[in-house]
Design a protein around this motif. Structure first.
Motif, PDB file in Angstrom:
ATOM      1  N   SER A 208      45.405  19.703   3.992  1.00  0.00           N
ATOM      2  CA  SER A 208      44.986  18.306   4.017  1.00  0.00           C
ATOM      3  C   SER A 208      46.101  17.452   3.444  1.00  0.00           C
ATOM      4  O   SER A 208      46.614  17.729   2.364  1.00  0.00           O
ATOM      5  CB  SER A 208      43.707  18.107   3.206  1.00  0.00           C
ATOM      6  N   GLY A 209      46.496  16.410   4.174  1.00  0.00           N
ATOM      7  CA  GLY A 209      47.522  15.508   3.688  1.00  0.00           C
ATOM      8  C   GLY A 209      48.921  16.054   3.748  1.00  0.00           C
ATOM      9  O   GLY A 209      49.849  15.461   3.186  1.00  0.00           O
ATOM     10  N   TYR A 210      49.108  17.191   4.417  1.00  0.00           N
ATOM     11  CA  TYR A 210      50.431  17.798   4.543  1.00  0.00           C
ATOM     12  C   TYR A 210      50.925  17.544   5.961  1.00  0.00           C
ATOM     13  O   TYR A 210      50.704  18.325   6.866  1.00  0.00           O
ATOM     14  CB  TYR A 210      50.336  19.291   4.253  1.00  0.00           C
ATOM     15  N   GLY A 211      51.567  16.395   6.148  1.00  0.00           N
ATOM     16  CA  GLY A 211      51.985  16.015   7.484  1.00  0.00           C
ATOM     17  C   GLY A 211      50.860  15.347   8.259  1.00  0.00           C
ATOM     18  O   GLY A 211      49.774  15.070   7.731  1.00  0.00           O
ATOM     19  N   VAL A 212      51.107  15.104   9.541  1.00  0.00           N
ATOM     20  CA  VAL A 212      50.156  14.392  10.399  1.00  0.00           C
ATOM     21  C   VAL A 212      49.148  15.372  10.997  1.00  0.00           C
ATOM     22  O   VAL A 212      49.517  16.454  11.457  1.00  0.00           O
ATOM     23  CB  VAL A 212      50.900  13.659  11.532  1.00  0.00           C
ATOM     24  N   TYR A 213      47.867  14.986  10.976  1.00  0.00           N
ATOM     25  CA  TYR A 213      46.786  15.773  11.583  1.00  0.00           C
ATOM     26  C   TYR A 213      46.194  14.962  12.728  1.00  0.00           C
ATOM     27  O   TYR A 213      45.630  13.887  12.505  1.00  0.00           O
ATOM     28  CB  TYR A 213      45.706  16.105  10.552  1.00  0.00           C
ATOM     29  N   TYR A 214      46.324  15.466  13.953  1.00  0.00           N
ATOM     30  CA  TYR A 214      45.782  14.778  15.126  1.00  0.00           C
ATOM     31  C   TYR A 214      44.365  15.279  15.422  1.00  0.00           C
ATOM     32  O   TYR A 214      44.077  16.469  15.262  1.00  0.00           O
ATOM     33  CB  TYR A 214      46.674  15.025  16.340  1.00  0.00           C
ATOM     34  N   PRO A 215      43.463  14.408  15.901  1.00  0.00           N
ATOM     35  CA  PRO A 215      42.065  14.806  16.117  1.00  0.00           C
ATOM     36  C   PRO A 215      41.776  15.355  17.513  1.00  0.00           C
ATOM     37  O   PRO A 215      40.611  15.534  17.865  1.00  0.00           O
ATOM     38  CB  PRO A 215      41.311  13.488  15.902  1.00  0.00           C
ATOM     39  N   ASP A 280      57.735  23.220   6.836  1.00  0.00           N
ATOM     40  CA  ASP A 280      58.016  22.020   7.626  1.00  0.00           C
ATOM     41  C   ASP A 280      56.714  21.310   7.952  1.00  0.00           C
ATOM     42  O   ASP A 280      55.953  21.756   8.814  1.00  0.00           O
ATOM     43  CB  ASP A 280      58.745  22.412   8.910  1.00  0.00           C
ATOM     44  N   PRO A 281      56.403  20.194   7.299  1.00  0.00           N
ATOM     45  CA  PRO A 281      55.133  19.504   7.520  1.00  0.00           C
ATOM     46  C   PRO A 281      55.000  18.851   8.887  1.00  0.00           C
ATOM     47  O   PRO A 281      53.929  18.328   9.212  1.00  0.00           O
ATOM     48  CB  PRO A 281      55.123  18.448   6.407  1.00  0.00           C
ATOM     49  N   SER A 282      56.059  18.863   9.692  1.00  0.00           N
ATOM     50  CA  SER A 282      55.962  18.289  11.034  1.00  0.00           C
ATOM     51  C   SER A 282      55.604  19.328  12.091  1.00  0.00           C
ATOM     52  O   SER A 282      55.426  18.985  13.263  1.00  0.00           O
ATOM     53  CB  SER A 282      57.289  17.627  11.418  1.00  0.00           C
ATOM     54  N   THR A 283      55.476  20.607  11.700  1.00  0.00           N
ATOM     55  CA  THR A 283      55.194  21.672  12.655  1.00  0.00           C
ATOM     56  C   THR A 283      53.959  22.464  12.230  1.00  0.00           C
ATOM     57  O   THR A 283      53.464  22.332  11.112  1.00  0.00           O
ATOM     58  CB  THR A 283      56.389  22.638  12.784  1.00  0.00           C
TER      59      THR A 283
END
Length: 312
Positions: A208-215, A280-283
């Motif tokens: 949670s809150g580690y990079g972007v989470y898409y729904p 890597d929080p983007s992957t």
């Protein structure tokens, strides 16, 4: 973007090749864990219960094997996996704090041996001992009646009732080895369609809150739970270990590396898991059902998805 994806694919294929090469490694059975802090590598843990502790960190791998019936528990503020770890035949790997749990995995599906020049040879090959096909369920539980080699599956109807292996239509599959129950993909254009793709990070994604989470995949998770697919309302996105447990490494592209007698409409490409990549929080983590390897893709890339639930 293309160069980044190529780099990720190159990395995951190299790491998976290392893992495959280590599957048949036969280390020295260990009753206790060595090192302070622990540095576990090239060992086969066969004790009924083995606990490794460290005040700082434990580094694990490469070529750690936890064999049938054994427990390997790792307790440290930081536990890092620097190489492949093989947990086979109802062995258990516990990692604490925060991420404790047991892991039950299938075997590889490989039932033949190789020498320096040929593949697909009967086992054993005298000059090349200790190959993958000589160990595990593929050797001890070879039976194609309910899945290839050591795999064992049961088809489930839309209401969750078990079906015969010869059934022509089914909605889910129960893995009788891991106990997991899997969504079966369709080709009807609905929420379970094989072609539906999603960005990473919807409901049941870890962290949670580690990079972007898409729904994006919420439609599939919520829809499956609302309809009570196969009688259940606790469907989720699988972990990497859970999803990779379906890979059958005896198959080659263009076929998907899975038993398509039980998992039809599987596309030989990448499927998301619930796990972000710690470095890597983007992957996030994915499994390639075209090659059988795992790696990381950018979260905004659209990939396929297969849901799971924990049995029974």
């Amino acid at each position: 973007m293309k160069n980044l994806i190529k780099q990720k694919m190159k990395w995951c294929r190299l790491e998976s090749l290392m893992m495959l090469a280590g599957l048949a490694t036969q280390g020295v059975a260990a009753e206790i864990c060595s090192g302070a802090p622990g540095d576990l590598h090239d060992e086969t843990y066969s004790a009924a219960q083995t606990t490794c502790t460290s005040s700082t960190r434990i580094d694990v791998g490469p070529n750690v094997i936890v064999v049938s019936g054994a427990w390997l528990s790792l307790y440290a503020p930081v536990v890092t996996f620097s190489g492949p770890v093989r947990v086979q035949d109802r062995a258990h790997l516990n990692v604490a704090p925060h991420y404790s749990g047991s892991v039950v995995l299938n075997d590889t599906g490989i039932v033949t041996c190789s020498d320096a020049g040929s593949n697909g040879l009967p086992c054993p090959v005298a000059a090349y001992p200790h190959q993958d096909a000589e160990y595990g369920r593929d050797k001890t539980h070879y039976d194609n009646a309910d899945g290839h080699a050591g795999f064992s599956f049961t088809k489930l109807a839309a209401d969750g009732n078990p079906l015969l292996a010869t059934a022509a239509s089914w909605s889910c599959v129960r893995d009788n080895v891991t106990g997991l129950i899997w969504e079966v993909k369709t080709s009807d254009g609905g929420i379970h369609d094989k072609a539906n793709t999603y960005r990473w990070g919807g409901k049941t994604a870890q962290g949670s809150g580690y990079g972007v989470y898409y729904p994006d995949w919420n439609t599939l998770v919520d829809g499956s739970n609302t309809e009570q697919l196969c009688g259940f309302s606790d469907w989720r996105v699988p972990t990497r270990a859970e999803l990779q447990s379906l890979v059958s490494y005896d198959r080659l592209a263009p076929d998907a590396v899975i038993d398509e007698n039980y998992f039809p409409n599987t596309v030989n490409t990448h499927y998301w898991t619930a796990q972000p990549n710690a470095v890597d929080p983007s992957t996030a983590s994915e499994v390639d059902f075209g090659m059988g390897f795992f790696g990381g893709f950018p979260r905004n890339v659209t990939l396929l998805l297969r849901l799971v639930r924990s049995g029974p």
